[in-house]
Design a protein around this motif. Structure first.
Motif, short mmCIF file in Angstrom:
data_model
loop_
_atom_site.label_atom_id
_atom_site.label_comp_id
_atom_site.label_asym_id
_atom_site.label_seq_id
_atom_site.Cartn_x
_atom_site.Cartn_y
_atom_site.Cartn_z
N ARG A 75 0.88 -1.17 0.00
CA ARG A 75 0.00 0.00 0.00
C ARG A 75 0.91 1.22 0.00
N LEU A 76 0.49 2.24 -0.72
CA LEU A 76 1.30 3.45 -0.85
C LEU A 76 0.48 4.69 -0.54
N ARG A 77 1.19 5.72 -0.08
CA ARG A 77 0.60 7.04 0.12
C ARG A 77 1.65 8.07 -0.29
N ASP A 78 1.24 9.02 -1.09
CA ASP A 78 2.14 10.07 -1.58
C ASP A 78 3.39 9.49 -2.25
N GLY A 79 3.22 8.40 -2.97
CA GLY A 79 4.32 7.81 -3.72
C GLY A 79 5.31 7.00 -2.91
N LEU A 80 5.00 6.76 -1.62
CA LEU A 80 5.89 5.98 -0.77
C LEU A 80 5.14 4.78 -0.19
N ILE A 81 5.85 3.72 0.08
CA ILE A 81 5.26 2.49 0.60
C ILE A 81 4.95 2.66 2.08
N THR A 82 3.70 2.40 2.46
CA THR A 82 3.31 2.54 3.86
C THR A 82 2.96 1.19 4.50
N GLU A 83 2.77 0.17 3.67
CA GLU A 83 2.44 -1.14 4.21
C GLU A 83 2.89 -2.23 3.24
N ILE A 84 3.50 -3.27 3.80
CA ILE A 84 3.85 -4.45 3.02
C ILE A 84 3.33 -5.66 3.78
N THR A 85 2.59 -6.52 3.08
CA THR A 85 2.15 -7.78 3.64
C THR A 85 2.72 -8.89 2.76
N LEU A 86 3.53 -9.74 3.36
CA LEU A 86 4.17 -10.85 2.68
C LEU A 86 3.39 -12.12 3.01
N VAL A 87 2.97 -12.86 2.00
CA VAL A 87 2.19 -14.07 2.21
C VAL A 87 2.91 -15.25 1.57
N PHE A 88 3.22 -16.26 2.39
CA PHE A 88 3.85 -17.48 1.89
C PHE A 88 3.64 -18.58 2.92
N ASP A 89 3.80 -19.83 2.46
CA ASP A 89 3.70 -20.98 3.35
C ASP A 89 4.99 -21.07 4.16
N SER A 90 4.90 -20.87 5.45
CA SER A 90 6.10 -20.86 6.30
C SER A 90 6.56 -22.26 6.71
N ALA A 91 5.75 -23.28 6.44
CA ALA A 91 6.08 -24.64 6.89
C ALA A 91 7.47 -25.12 6.46
N PRO A 92 7.88 -24.93 5.19
CA PRO A 92 9.21 -25.41 4.80
C PRO A 92 10.36 -24.73 5.56
N TRP A 93 10.09 -23.54 6.09
CA TRP A 93 11.13 -22.78 6.78
C TRP A 93 11.24 -23.14 8.27
N GLN A 94 10.27 -23.85 8.82
CA GLN A 94 10.27 -24.12 10.25
C GLN A 94 11.55 -24.86 10.69
N ALA A 95 11.95 -25.90 9.95
CA ALA A 95 13.16 -26.65 10.30
C ALA A 95 14.40 -25.78 10.16
N VAL A 96 14.43 -24.94 9.12
CA VAL A 96 15.57 -24.03 8.90
C VAL A 96 15.69 -23.06 10.07
N MET A 97 14.57 -22.48 10.46
CA MET A 97 14.57 -21.51 11.56
C MET A 97 14.96 -22.18 12.88
N ALA A 98 14.49 -23.38 13.13
CA ALA A 98 14.84 -24.10 14.36
C ALA A 98 16.33 -24.42 14.40
#
Length: 134
Positions: free
Chosen positions: A98-121
């Motif tokens: 989402r942007l306001r006055d030409g600048l980014i004010t919100e970013i929502t990243l959507v992905f399946d986090s399951a494959p990363w759980q073992a990496v993060m642990a």
């Protein structure tokens, strides 16, 4: 000929800079009241959501664009994030801006986090420079 949507330049600049590891250029596209949300973190800092970026870029081999949709005050990017063979993760990601006055004010990243759980642990607790997605 139609005019280019006003979200295109800041979103492309941010995304390209982020995947180059250029935090200063990415952060320069962020506006007042910024909020970032992903399956792993929430941040209101223009650079806080980019902490650990070097670790992520160290395991990413390719960012493969799938789709880019630009409007006047919002944009959505969809891409496949490919990692080194040792991890073998290909992550389909949707990123909404989402942007306001030409600048980014919100970013929502959507992905399946399951494959990363073992990496993060295996990487240990946050703040130790561990690699992983935002």
């Amino acid at each position: 000929m139609t005019a280019e949507p006003s979200s295109r330049h800041p979103v492309r600049t941010y995304s390209e800079a982020r995947f180059r590891g250029d935090v200063a250029t990415a952060a320069a596209q962020i506006g007042e009241g910024f909020v970032f949300r992903s399956p792993f973190i929430t941040s209101d800092s223009p650079t806080g959501h980019l902490d650990g970026l070097d670790g992520l870029l160290g395991i990413v081999t390719e960012v493969e664009p799938v789709s880019a949709l630009y409007g006047e005050a919002e944009a959505t990017l969809v891409y496949n994030l490919h990692t080194v063979p040792a991890l073998g993760i290909t992550q389909r990601t949707a990123e909404h801006f989402r942007l306001r006055d030409g600048l980014i004010t919100e970013i929502t990243l959507v992905f399946d986090s399951a494959p990363w759980q073992a990496v993060m642990a295996a990487a240990g607790p946050p703040g130790d420079g561990a690699a992983g997605p935002a």
